[in-house]
Design an enzyme around this catalytic site. Structure first.
Site: not given
Length: 592
Positions: A461, A474
């Site tokens: 990401s 995350y």
């Protein structure tokens, strides 16, 4: 019938040279003849033989001038015509009534090509697998064709390069000096070791008489090198080879470059080509690839369904870009995983899809099937290392080792670190990082062992390089995935396995809806309201998972190491390299 021990005999060639022949394996199986090149002997195939012995009757022999075979003195006794005579004598005596499969390397392969020019050869040879030994006619035509077209710079320069790479043959053609130097050089263990590159010691197979054999058989070079440029046939005069032929092309072979085989199909209508990341001595470094190629060709001759690898290798066969390719995608029940599975299916791939949610992964499989594709759905928790290994074992047994592995499954977690329960933080790491690690370990090992390359895609990401305090779990998991992928990419490169790290930006998927929000002291209504705001922002961004899927497919085609997806991902990637302090300041921003 159980494989037999090696037995030997001498076979007379037409000019009186005696050829030492060794046979073993299954006496009731089809015959495969293994032919070595310079400076090797039949021992070259020691790593391949055990992988063939249960099914095949194996015949291998020492070329003239090598091992227990006769050592003729005249240089003229080492032409490829004589090599072809030797091959004919061996198969005539060892397999007089049945055609044989052939696996040949280097000059041994060149000699078999010479034999295949002869009338009736197609009745004696069922299939031919050629390794680092092109037809003299084909290669000379490639070189001459390129040199005659200087207005085509790429073709012209390649022809020059190929010519220069074979110029060592002129040195090996010097009488007295070349044999003497080879005898001295190959008497050194260090020289013998360096000659084969970084092949593990236990996979190096040289005879005890290597130095002597090289000094004798180096006459192959003066007998053929200069002659090939003057006597090779040209263009339409080259006979058509009416035998199934597969080329194993070593991309790191310093002598014959991959482009040297590009015109082979002109004279071989039934041609297959497998390119592998290997050097000249691939029978030592990649014995499993040699054996698999022979098995595949024998299956084809027996009328069995060809393997995906053989279908991909068939030259001139129309197919989609990823046709006859098996792709595994985790987290394929929704979002990026689902769209990635659909995208590869559109390109012709068969898809192995997995997800922790059985209903959604079956829905994806049904969608692929409705569009005319093939998908195999599985339920999988990628955080469970044992389950992933069992999954990889089952998939490999039922469908084969996937050629492309997409480790996509992931979950979100929002909240400040000190507010996030330990089990939730650990769960994010277990899925987002652990799932990638588990997938790479299970399938990466199988790709390396298979020996024919492949590709792994790890979905990270832009959060990997854009920290946010409210997304500590995350961001940490994605940053670790990013770094892990960088490390693994370097390791897998030697095996020809590529690895792409995908870094999506703000993508409109259901990840916000499934993300856990932890904000002690904040009522659920406010949390739900904030979730709705973020979800709406993602929707207004209008950048769907299908665009990430397209980027993944493109990155695999182009072998990209890192691929940000979406403008913001590219922008932040650049800033992280040029102005890292600016991004560190964004960590103060809060999601909730």
């Amino acid at each position: 019938m159980p494989a037999t021990q090696q037995m030997s005999r001498l076979v007379d060639s037409p000019d009186g040279v005696r050829i030492a022949v060794y046979h073993e394996g299954n006496p009731d199986g089809p015959t495969v003849v293994l032919v070595h090149g310079f400076p090797d002997s039949h021992v070259l195939w020691d790593g391949v033989v055990p992988l063939l012995a249960e099914r095949f009757r194996i015949v291998r022999y020492d070329n003239r001038g090598v091992g227990r075979s006769s050592v003729p003195k005249p240089i003229s006794a080492y032409t490829m015509a004589h090599f072809a005579d030797d091959f004919d004598a061996v198969i005539g005596e060892l397999s007089p009534g049945e055609p044989v499969h052939v696996l040949a390397h280097d000059w041994g392969s060149v000699g078999v090509w010479e034999y295949l020019r002869r009338p009736g050869a197609s009745d004696r040879v069922a299939s031919f697998t050629s390794v680092s030994g092109p037809s003299q006619d084909h290669l000379v035509n490639y070189v001459y064709g390129g040199l005659r077209r200087p207005w085509r710079p790429r073709t012209f320069l390649r022809a020059i390069s190929q010519t220069l790479r074979l110029s060592y043959m002129a040195l090996f053609s010097v009488p007295v000096v070349a044999p003497l130097l080879l005898r001295v050089a190959l008497s050194s263990a260090a020289v013998r070791r360096n000659m084969v590159g970084d092949i593990p010691v236990d996979q190096i197979h040289h005879s005890e008489t290597l130095a002597r054999d090289a000094a004798h058989s180096v006459k192959t070079y003066p007998a053929n090198y200069f002659r090939s440029f003057s006597s090779s046939r040209r263009g339409r005069a080259i006979p058509i080879v009416d035998v199934p032929v597969q080329l194993i092309v070593n991309s790191q072979d310093p002598y014959v470059r991959p482009y040297g085989y590009d015109q082979t199909a002109r004279w071989v209508p039934r041609l297959w080509r497998r390119d592998i990341k290997a050097g000249h001595f691939s029978p030592m470094s990649h014995p499993q690839v040699m054996a698999a190629a022979v098995h595949d060709f024998a299956d084809l001759a027996d009328g069995k369904q060809p393997s995906r690898a053989l279908l991909r290798a068939q030259v001139g066969r129309p197919r989609g870009y990823f046709g006859d390719t098996l792709v595994s995608v985790t987290g394929a029940g929704s979002g990026i995983g689902r769209e990635t599975a659909l995208a590869f299916a559109r390109e012709g791939a068969e898809i192995v899809i997995s997800d922790i949610d059985e209903a959604t992964v079956k829905d994806t499989a049904a969608e692929i099937a409705a569009r005319g594709g093939i998908a195999y759905p599985y339920v999988l928790d990628v955080s469970d290392a044992e389950a992933v290994e069992a999954f990889a074992e089952r998939v490999s047994a039922e469908h084969g080792v996937p050629d492309i592995v997409v480790n996509n499954a992931g979950i979100g977690q929002a909240g400040r670190f000190l507010d996030t329960p330990a089990e939730q933080f650990d769960r994010v790491l277990a899925v987002n990082l652990g799932g990638v690690v588990n997938g790479c370990r299970a399938f990466g090992q199988r790709l390396v062992e298979r020996g024919t390359g492949g590709h792994i895609v790890n979905v990270s990401s832009m959060a990997a390089y854009a920290p946010l305090q409210s997304l500590s779990a995350y961001c940490t998991s994605k940053a670790a995935t990013y770094m892990f992928s960088d490390c693994l990419r370097a390791e897998l490169d030697a095996a020809g396995v590529g690895l792409t790290t995908i870094c999506p930006g703000v993508i409109d998927t259901n990840i916000v809806a499934t993300t856990g929000f932890h904000a002690p002291g904040t009522d659920e209504e406010k949390i739900d309201g904030r979730r709705g705001q973020i979800d709406k922002m993602f929707a207004l961004r209008s950048y769907g998972p299908d665009k990430v899927a397209d980027a993944i497919v493109s990155a695999v085609k182009k072998k990209k190491p890192i691929r940000p997806v979406a403008p913001e991902a590219y922008a932040l990637y650049g800033i992280s390299r040029v102005l890292p302090q600016a991004l560190r300041s964004t960590a103060r921003l809060r999601v909730i």
